[in-house]
Motif scaffolding. Structure first.
Motif, PDB file in Angstrom:
ATOM      1  N   ARG A   1     -17.273  30.741 118.102  1.00  0.00           N
ATOM      2  CA  ARG A   1     -15.825  30.615 118.353  1.00  0.00           C
ATOM      3  C   ARG A   1     -15.421  31.484 119.531  1.00  0.00           C
ATOM      4  O   ARG A   1     -14.684  31.028 120.424  1.00  0.00           O
ATOM      5  N   ASP A   2     -15.871  32.733 119.576  1.00  0.00           N
ATOM      6  CA  ASP A   2     -15.528  33.615 120.693  1.00  0.00           C
ATOM      7  C   ASP A   2     -16.072  33.079 122.014  1.00  0.00           C
ATOM      8  O   ASP A   2     -15.379  33.108 123.041  1.00  0.00           O
ATOM      9  N   GLU A   3     -17.299  32.589 122.005  1.00  0.00           N
ATOM     10  CA  GLU A   3     -17.916  32.085 123.242  1.00  0.00           C
ATOM     11  C   GLU A   3     -17.212  30.843 123.757  1.00  0.00           C
ATOM     12  O   GLU A   3     -17.190  30.592 124.969  1.00  0.00           O
ATOM     13  N   SER A   4     -16.576  30.070 122.859  1.00  0.00           N
ATOM     14  CA  SER A   4     -15.909  28.838 123.294  1.00  0.00           C
ATOM     15  C   SER A   4     -14.671  29.110 124.140  1.00  0.00           C
ATOM     16  O   SER A   4     -14.199  28.234 124.865  1.00  0.00           O
ATOM     17  N   PHE A   5     -14.142  30.335 124.075  1.00  0.00           N
ATOM     18  CA  PHE A   5     -12.973  30.692 124.874  1.00  0.00           C
ATOM     19  C   PHE A   5     -13.357  31.269 126.244  1.00  0.00           C
ATOM     20  O   PHE A   5     -12.467  31.576 127.040  1.00  0.00           O
ATOM     21  N   GLU A   6     -14.630  31.434 126.507  1.00  0.00           N
ATOM     22  CA  GLU A   6     -15.097  31.954 127.793  1.00  0.00           C
ATOM     23  C   GLU A   6     -15.294  30.773 128.747  1.00  0.00           C
ATOM     24  O   GLU A   6     -16.247  30.007 128.628  1.00  0.00           O
ATOM     25  N   LEU A   7     -14.383  30.635 129.686  1.00  0.00           N
ATOM     26  CA  LEU A   7     -14.361  29.453 130.544  1.00  0.00           C
ATOM     27  C   LEU A   7     -15.492  29.480 131.566  1.00  0.00           C
ATOM     28  O   LEU A   7     -15.741  30.492 132.224  1.00  0.00           O
ATOM     29  N   LYS A   8     -16.152  28.331 131.692  1.00  0.00           N
ATOM     30  CA  LYS A   8     -17.229  28.129 132.663  1.00  0.00           C
ATOM     31  C   LYS A   8     -17.068  26.737 133.251  1.00  0.00           C
ATOM     32  O   LYS A   8     -16.353  25.887 132.716  1.00  0.00           O
TER      33      LYS A   8
ATOM     34  N   LEU B   1       0.886  26.715 114.369  1.00  0.00           N
ATOM     35  CA  LEU B   1       0.530  28.133 114.327  1.00  0.00           C
ATOM     36  C   LEU B   1      -0.618  28.452 115.279  1.00  0.00           C
ATOM     37  O   LEU B   1      -0.793  29.613 115.664  1.00  0.00           O
ATOM     38  N   SER B   2      -1.409  27.455 115.656  1.00  0.00           N
ATOM     39  CA  SER B   2      -2.609  27.688 116.459  1.00  0.00           C
ATOM     40  C   SER B   2      -2.412  27.414 117.937  1.00  0.00           C
ATOM     41  O   SER B   2      -3.175  27.918 118.765  1.00  0.00           O
ATOM     42  N   PHE B   3      -1.423  26.598 118.285  1.00  0.00           N
ATOM     43  CA  PHE B   3      -1.245  26.182 119.675  1.00  0.00           C
ATOM     44  C   PHE B   3      -1.097  27.385 120.605  1.00  0.00           C
ATOM     45  O   PHE B   3      -1.826  27.539 121.587  1.00  0.00           O
ATOM     46  N   GLY B   4      -0.128  28.261 120.300  1.00  0.00           N
ATOM     47  CA  GLY B   4       0.131  29.411 121.173  1.00  0.00           C
ATOM     48  C   GLY B   4      -1.034  30.378 121.230  1.00  0.00           C
ATOM     49  O   GLY B   4      -1.257  31.033 122.258  1.00  0.00           O
ATOM     50  N   TYR B   5      -1.797  30.465 120.137  1.00  0.00           N
ATOM     51  CA  TYR B   5      -2.963  31.354 120.123  1.00  0.00           C
ATOM     52  C   TYR B   5      -4.019  30.873 121.114  1.00  0.00           C
ATOM     53  O   TYR B   5      -4.592  31.675 121.859  1.00  0.00           O
ATOM     54  N   VAL B   6      -4.296  29.573 121.149  1.00  0.00           N
ATOM     55  CA  VAL B   6      -5.307  29.043 122.081  1.00  0.00           C
ATOM     56  C   VAL B   6      -4.847  29.234 123.521  1.00  0.00           C
ATOM     57  O   VAL B   6      -5.645  29.575 124.398  1.00  0.00           O
ATOM     58  N   VAL B   7      -3.550  29.036 123.761  1.00  0.00           N
ATOM     59  CA  VAL B   7      -3.008  29.309 125.098  1.00  0.00           C
ATOM     60  C   VAL B   7      -3.262  30.762 125.469  1.00  0.00           C
ATOM     61  O   VAL B   7      -3.678  31.069 126.600  1.00  0.00           O
ATOM     62  N   TYR B   8      -3.022  31.668 124.534  1.00  0.00           N
ATOM     63  CA  TYR B   8      -3.243  33.100 124.772  1.00  0.00           C
ATOM     64  C   TYR B   8      -4.718  33.398 125.070  1.00  0.00           C
ATOM     65  O   TYR B   8      -5.037  34.153 126.001  1.00  0.00           O
ATOM     66  N   ARG B   9      -5.639  32.803 124.305  1.00  0.00           N
ATOM     67  CA  ARG B   9      -7.054  33.092 124.483  1.00  0.00           C
ATOM     68  C   ARG B   9      -7.595  32.563 125.813  1.00  0.00           C
ATOM     69  O   ARG B   9      -8.562  33.097 126.360  1.00  0.00           O
ATOM     70  N   LEU B  10      -6.971  31.530 126.350  1.00  0.00           N
ATOM     71  CA  LEU B  10      -7.416  30.986 127.638  1.00  0.00           C
ATOM     72  C   LEU B  10      -6.835  31.758 128.819  1.00  0.00           C
ATOM     73  O   LEU B  10      -7.096  31.413 129.975  1.00  0.00           O
ATOM     74  N   GLY B  11      -6.052  32.765 128.529  1.00  0.00           N
ATOM     75  CA  GLY B  11      -5.621  33.699 129.563  1.00  0.00           C
ATOM     76  C   GLY B  11      -4.754  33.141 130.663  1.00  0.00           C
ATOM     77  O   GLY B  11      -4.832  33.588 131.814  1.00  0.00           O
ATOM     78  N   GLY B  12      -3.936  32.169 130.352  1.00  0.00           N
ATOM     79  CA  GLY B  12      -3.019  31.627 131.348  1.00  0.00           C
ATOM     80  C   GLY B  12      -3.628  30.568 132.245  1.00  0.00           C
ATOM     81  O   GLY B  12      -2.925  30.025 133.116  1.00  0.00           O
ATOM     82  N   VAL B  13      -4.902  30.235 132.055  1.00  0.00           N
ATOM     83  CA  VAL B  13      -5.537  29.193 132.881  1.00  0.00           C
ATOM     84  C   VAL B  13      -5.013  27.810 132.505  1.00  0.00           C
ATOM     85  O   VAL B  13      -4.817  26.949 133.365  1.00  0.00           O
TER      86      VAL B  13
END
Length: 501
Positions: free
Chosen positions: A166-173, A413-425
């Motif tokens: 799960r953590d690795e899926s938020f690391e953009l490549k 409840l999850s939408f804003g969290y995923v936006v946050y984890r993607l760091g504004g990209v």
């Protein structure tokens, strides 16, 4: 002195004699009254009629007490009804309605505002596809890794995603491979005829009905160009297709496709989850996986009746501002913690599991929304999602779905969290709620959602003989040991800005 005494005694005697005479006369009259045969026969009948009359008046009063509120409720309902027949019966200028409105007893219609859409769908120029940036290639994990002992866990639609994955899926490549539902053997099967039809669809209006909560509503004001350009695809489970066939007309084409008006019904067999609301997230969030040839999609909930041409929607919310993802702002809440509090009050899911969900997000750094953030809100109105299917948007949808799969089915409840984890990209256009209200007519569900898990108030209720309250195929992240210490996590205080529950 003696004379006065004698006079008073004589007066008393005369008065006593008069009273005795009056009593005797009364007894004589009453004796005559009751001794007469005619009166003795009529008197019980008069008593019976008198009692019957009193009961009739009382019953009539009670009937009026129920009838008047019933008429008032029907009057208010007819004014709010989307059915033309009942709406025409409503006198909106009546004194009764005005009086009830001033008392706050008339439900307020949703706030609507004009949508600045283009004038003519026929004149809209469809732009070139947006080039993929940041993420150029996206592929999906379809099988779980076999354990060291050679045994594998039973297949799940969302897979057995670990906390590390799960953590690795938020690391953009530029090239990424992530969980995104549709694991082999996990459920959701489409008929070959439906797969073949969906392959032709580049522009899609998608919707879904699960566990017979709704029936299809026909869109209005669809231009001939949009009727040719768009596929209107409604995903349904087998329970819902049987319910729909019993209540409305379902036609069949020469290839075996099933239709309700403009909607092509796509039957999804083997639902992946125990919870119908979670099943509905598959076509809603993973539209790009269910219909992989789609270049653009507009998702609308099954209870909605679309009132605006879909080509005008794409032009207004995507192409005009050069956006690739658009979603409406929530009517009341901007912070996910406010939305979580409202979900608990409405009993939309087990309260302790919502709290656990929010504690994980808080531990991972999710702050309450504030004007300092770069987003209008962290909470969307998820009944409509407008997307161009770029690699980054598809990745966002996968990550959003993974959160819904791991935690609660409340996707807002999850939408804003995923936006946050993607760091504004991840960029998106969040448009005003009043425009959202102008896109649709909202219909009621055919029945209320019922799930025992929604009434759970403590984690202790999941123990012992109530272990069946746990979903066996979804929300497993709430029961998997979390790698962080959540015991000291305090949820932010919530100011209740809406009457929820």
């Amino acid at each position: 002195m003696n004379i006065d005494y004698q006079r008073s005694v004589s007066l008393r005697a005369s008065r006593r004699a008069e009273r005795n005479n009056q009593n005797q006369q009364t007894e004589d009259v009453e004796g005559e009254f009751f001794s007469t045969g005619k009166w003795s026969q009529d008197y019980p009948m008069k008593i019976t009629w008198r009692r019957g009359f009193l009961r009739l008046v009382l019953a009539g009063g009670i009937l009026w007490m129920f009838l008047i509120p019933t008429v008032l409720v029907f009057h208010v309902w007819s004014c709010q009804s989307s059915l033309a027949f009942f709406s025409a019966m409503c006198n909106r200028s009546s004194r009764v309605l005005i009086m009830l409105d001033t008392m706050g007893l008339v439900p307020k219609p949703p706030h609507r505002c004009l949508i600045p859409v283009a004038d003519d769908p026929e004149k809209i120029i469809i732009p070139k596809r947006t080039p993929s940036k940041v993420v150029e290639q996206l592929t999906y994990i379809t099988e779980d890794v076999v354990g060291n002992n050679g045994s594998s866990l039973p297949p799940l639609f969302g897979g057995h995603q670990s906390w590390l994955q799960r953590d690795e899926s938020f690391e953009l490549k530029s090239s990424m491979k992530v969980h995104c539902g549709f694991m082999r053997g996990g459920g959701v099967e489409m008929a070959t005829k439906d797969i073949r039809y969906a392959k032709k669809c580049r522009f899609v209006v998608a919707s879904g009905i699960f566990d017979r909560y709704d029936t299809p509503h026909q869109p209005s004001d669809i231009s001939p160009r949009s009727q040719k350009l768009f596929c209107f695809l409604m995903a349904v489970d087998e329970i819902s297709i049987n319910f729909i066939k019993k209540n409305i007309t379902v036609s069949e084409d020469k290839d075996g496709g099933q239709w309700v008006g403009i909607w092509r019904l796509i039957v999804l067999k083997n639902p992946p989850y125990d919870e119908p609301r979670r099943n509905g997230k598959v076509p809603k969030i993973l539209t790009h996986r269910l219909f992989p040839q789609a270049q653009y999609s507009i998702w609308i909930d099954g209870k909605m009746e679309l009132m605006v041409d879909p080509l005008l929607i794409l032009e207004r919310y995507l192409w005009r501002g050069k956006h690739t993802f658009a979603i409406a702002q929530h009517k009341h809440h901007r912070s996910i913690y406010e939305e979580a509090d409202a979900n608990k009050r409405r009993k939309r899911y087990a309260r302790p599991l919502i709290d656990l969900h929010m504690k994980i997000y808080r531990y991972e750094g999710m702050e309450p929304w504030s004007p300092m953030k770069n987003t209008i809100s962290d909470v969307p109105e998820g009944a409509i999602i407008i997307r161009e299917h770029t690699a980054l948007n598809d990745l966002f949808s996968c990550l959003w779905f993974n959160e819904v799969n791991l935690f609660t089915p409340r996707d807002q409840l999850s939408f804003g969290y995923v936006v946050y984890r993607l760091g504004g990209v991840f960029k998106f256009f969040m448009f005003p709620n009043c425009e959202y209200n102008s896109l649709f007519v909202l219909h009621r569900h055919t029945r209320k959602h019922s799930s025992r898990v929604e009434l759970v108030k403590s984690l202790d209720e999941f123990k012992g003989n109530n272990g069946d309250l746990k979903e066996s195929r979804g929300g497993l992240g709430l029961w998997t040991p979390y790698p962080g210490n959540l015991s000291s996590v305090l949820l932010p205080p919530v100011s209740r800005t809406s009457k929820a529950g």
